[in-house]
Design an enzyme around this catalytic site. Sequence first.
Site, PDB file in Angstrom:
ATOM      1  N   ASN A  65       0.854  -1.194   0.000  1.00  0.00           N
ATOM      2  CA  ASN A  65       0.000   0.000   0.000  1.00  0.00           C
ATOM      3  C   ASN A  65       0.894   1.249   0.000  1.00  0.00           C
ATOM      4  OD1 ASN A  65      -1.449   2.247   1.035  1.00  0.00           O
ATOM      5  ND2 ASN A  65      -3.076   0.875   1.695  1.00  0.00           N
TER       6      ASN A  65
ATOM      7  N   HIS B 157       0.991   6.215   1.873  1.00  0.00           N
ATOM      8  CA  HIS B 157       1.762   7.143   2.711  1.00  0.00           C
ATOM      9  C   HIS B 157       2.857   7.882   1.948  1.00  0.00           C
ATOM     10  CE1 HIS B 157      -0.599   6.361   6.132  1.00  0.00           C
ATOM     11  NE2 HIS B 157      -0.511   5.071   5.898  1.00  0.00           N
TER      12      HIS B 157
ATOM     13  N   ARG C  30       3.786  18.896   0.997  1.00  0.00           N
ATOM     14  CA  ARG C  30       4.417  20.079   0.398  1.00  0.00           C
ATOM     15  C   ARG C  30       3.700  20.574  -0.843  1.00  0.00           C
ATOM     16  NH1 ARG C  30       9.715  21.522   2.180  1.00  0.00           N
ATOM     17  NH2 ARG C  30       9.496  21.356   4.415  1.00  0.00           N
TER      18      ARG C  30
ATOM     19  N   HIS D  70      -5.551   3.557  -1.684  1.00  0.00           N
ATOM     20  CA  HIS D  70      -6.871   3.911  -1.151  1.00  0.00           C
ATOM     21  C   HIS D  70      -7.227   5.318  -1.612  1.00  0.00           C
ATOM     22  CE1 HIS D  70      -9.500   4.225   2.790  1.00  0.00           C
ATOM     23  NE2 HIS D  70     -10.175   4.569   1.716  1.00  0.00           N
TER      24      HIS D  70
ATOM     25  N   ARG E 284      -9.364   8.040  -0.946  1.00  0.00           N
ATOM     26  CA  ARG E 284     -10.311   8.482   0.084  1.00  0.00           C
ATOM     27  C   ARG E 284     -11.188   9.597  -0.456  1.00  0.00           C
ATOM     28  NH1 ARG E 284      -8.788   6.593   5.560  1.00  0.00           N
ATOM     29  NH2 ARG E 284     -10.560   7.824   6.203  1.00  0.00           N
TER      30      ARG E 284
ATOM     31  N   ARG F 255      -7.010  12.772   0.721  1.00  0.00           N
ATOM     32  CA  ARG F 255      -5.920  13.241   1.591  1.00  0.00           C
ATOM     33  C   ARG F 255      -4.562  12.668   1.188  1.00  0.00           C
ATOM     34  NH1 ARG F 255      -7.296  10.076   7.180  1.00  0.00           N
ATOM     35  NH2 ARG F 255      -9.255  11.161   6.903  1.00  0.00           N
TER      36      ARG F 255
ATOM     37  N   GLU G 169      -8.563   0.505  -2.964  1.00  0.00           N
ATOM     38  CA  GLU G 169      -9.378   0.551  -1.739  1.00  0.00           C
ATOM     39  C   GLU G 169     -10.312   1.741  -1.846  1.00  0.00           C
ATOM     40  OE1 GLU G 169      -7.238   0.762   1.901  1.00  0.00           O
ATOM     41  OE2 GLU G 169      -6.161  -1.071   1.492  1.00  0.00           O
TER      42      GLU G 169
ATOM     43  N   THR H 259      -6.730   6.445  10.077  1.00  0.00           N
ATOM     44  CA  THR H 259      -6.630   5.329   9.129  1.00  0.00           C
ATOM     45  C   THR H 259      -7.920   4.529   9.251  1.00  0.00           C
ATOM     46  OG1 THR H 259      -5.320   3.393   8.483  1.00  0.00           O
ATOM     47  CG2 THR H 259      -5.423   3.883  10.839  1.00  0.00           C
ATOM     48  N   THR H 260      -8.058   3.473   8.430  1.00  0.00           N
ATOM     49  CA  THR H 260      -9.286   2.667   8.489  1.00  0.00           C
ATOM     50  C   THR H 260      -9.342   1.976   9.850  1.00  0.00           C
ATOM     51  OG1 THR H 260      -8.804   2.248   6.166  1.00  0.00           O
ATOM     52  CG2 THR H 260     -10.662   1.064   7.125  1.00  0.00           C
TER      53      THR H 260
ATOM     54  N   GLU I 237     -10.949  -9.406   3.250  1.00  0.00           N
ATOM     55  CA  GLU I 237      -9.661  -9.034   3.842  1.00  0.00           C
ATOM     56  C   GLU I 237      -9.902  -8.872   5.339  1.00  0.00           C
ATOM     57  OE1 GLU I 237      -7.144  -6.269   1.819  1.00  0.00           O
ATOM     58  OE2 GLU I 237      -6.289  -5.540   3.699  1.00  0.00           O
TER      59      GLU I 237
ATOM     60  N   HIS J 203      -3.410  -4.700   7.944  1.00  0.00           N
ATOM     61  CA  HIS J 203      -3.488  -3.560   8.862  1.00  0.00           C
ATOM     62  C   HIS J 203      -2.550  -3.768  10.049  1.00  0.00           C
ATOM     63  CE1 HIS J 203      -4.988   0.114  10.612  1.00  0.00           C
ATOM     64  NE2 HIS J 203      -5.607   0.329   9.481  1.00  0.00           N
ATOM     65  N   GLY J 204      -1.600  -2.852  10.148  1.00  0.00           N
ATOM     66  CA  GLY J 204      -0.690  -2.862  11.302  1.00  0.00           C
ATOM     67  C   GLY J 204       0.386  -3.936  11.240  1.00  0.00           C
TER      68      GLY J 204
ATOM     69  N   HIS K 290       1.854   1.104   5.975  1.00  0.00           N
ATOM     70  CA  HIS K 290       2.520   2.081   6.832  1.00  0.00           C
ATOM     71  C   HIS K 290       3.909   1.629   7.275  1.00  0.00           C
ATOM     72  CE1 HIS K 290       3.220   4.422  10.562  1.00  0.00           C
ATOM     73  NE2 HIS K 290       2.730   5.387   9.819  1.00  0.00           N
TER      74      HIS K 290
HETATM   75  N1  PXP Z   1      -5.759  -3.148   4.222  1.00  0.00           N
HETATM   76  C1  PXP Z   1      -6.695  -2.180   4.306  1.00  0.00           C
HETATM   77  C2  PXP Z   1      -8.067  -2.504   3.851  1.00  0.00           C
HETATM   78  C3  PXP Z   1      -6.378  -0.881   4.788  1.00  0.00           C
HETATM   79  O1  PXP Z   1      -7.329   0.053   4.854  1.00  0.00           O
HETATM   80  C4  PXP Z   1      -5.046  -0.612   5.145  1.00  0.00           C
HETATM   81  C5  PXP Z   1      -4.675   0.761   5.610  1.00  0.00           C
HETATM   82  O2  PXP Z   1      -4.788   1.661   4.572  1.00  0.00           O
HETATM   83  C6  PXP Z   1      -4.104  -1.644   5.023  1.00  0.00           C
HETATM   84  C7  PXP Z   1      -4.484  -2.912   4.575  1.00  0.00           C
HETATM   85  C8  PXP Z   1      -2.660  -1.441   5.352  1.00  0.00           C
HETATM   86  O3  PXP Z   1      -2.532  -1.139   6.708  1.00  0.00           O
HETATM   87  P1  PXP Z   1      -1.127  -0.612   7.227  1.00  0.00           P
HETATM   88  O4  PXP Z   1      -0.876   0.686   6.553  1.00  0.00           O
HETATM   89  O5  PXP Z   1      -1.328  -0.499   8.702  1.00  0.00           O
HETATM   90  O6  PXP Z   1      -0.106  -1.649   6.858  1.00  0.00           O
END
Ligand code: PXP
Length: 252
Positions: free
Chosen positions: A22, A25, A33, A58, A60, A64, A85, A115-116, A166, A201-202, A224
Site C-alpha cells: 500500500n 503514505h 508540500r 486507497h 479516500r 488526503r 481501496e 486510518t481505516t 480481507e 493492517h498494522g 505504513h
Molecule cells: N488493508 C486495508 C483494507 C487498509 O485500509 C489498510 C490501511 O490503509 C491496510 C491494509 C494497510 O494497513 P497498514 O498501513 O497499517 O499496513
Amino acid sequence: MMFGKKKTASSALVPPVRLGVNIDHVATLRNARGGAHPDPVRAAHEAVRGGADGITAHLREDRRHIRDEDLVRLRRELSVPLNMEMAATEEMVSLAETLRPHACCIVPERREEVTTEGGLDVAGSQAQLLTYITRVKNAGIRVSLFIDPDPVQIRAAAAVGASVVELHTGAWAAGADGEMERLKEAARLAAELGLEVHAGHGLSFGNVAPVAALPQIRELNIGHFLIGEAVFDGLAPVVARMKTLMGAARRK
Ligand code: PXP
C-alpha cells in the site's frame, strides 16, 4: 537442485501468500508540500522491484493522500494487479467502473479517522452493498470486503457475493487477547464458504509471521510499516525482506 529440508506433502499443498504494498503514505508525504515529490507511482515501481505481487492504493473521499490521477497512472503503468481501496459510495463505484482495477477492496470510511479503524459492517448494510458490489463485479473487477475477523461479517460477505474478504489484523497488531484465535477461525470459515482470504493492517516485520502462516490466507496488504521502514533501508529491500519473512513463515 533443492537445498535444505525436503518438502512434506502438507507444506507442498499450502499455496504461497502474495504481498500487496500500500503506497498511500508516499502520497501523504508528497501532499505535505503540495508538489510532485515523492511520487507514489515511482514508489509502486520500487515495491514491484522488491518483489511486491500487487499494489494497493486507497482513494479516500477527501483525497488526503492518493489522487484520481495517481490511480490512472498506476493503472496504465503497473505490470502487477492494482487493488483500489474505496468506500461504498456512488462516486467511488463510478470511478472504479471507469478505471477497472484488478480488484476493489471496500472499506468503511470516516472523514475524521487517521486510518481505516474497523472493518466494514457488511451484516448491517447488505442491501446497499449488494447494489454496489453487483456493479463493480459487472465491470469485471474482483470485490474484496475489509472486515473484522467476525463470523457474522464473514457469512454476510459471502451472502452479498464478495469474492474475497480481507481480515482486519489491527487488533492482532495491537496485541489484543485471543486475536490470533479469532483470525484462525475467521480464515477457516471464510475459506469454507468459498471466499479467498486476505489480511492486513498494522503488520510489520515483528508480527507478520503468524498471520502469513495461516494456510487459508492468500494475500497480505501492508503499507505504513513498509513505507516508514523504507526511510532507513529503501523500499525495494524492505519489501524483499517482508517477502522473505512471509515465505519463511509459510514453509514452517
Ligand atoms: N488493508 C486495508 C483494507 C487498509 O485500509 C489498510 C490501511 O490503509 C491496510 C491494509 C494497510 O494497513 P497498514 O498501513 O497499517 O499496513
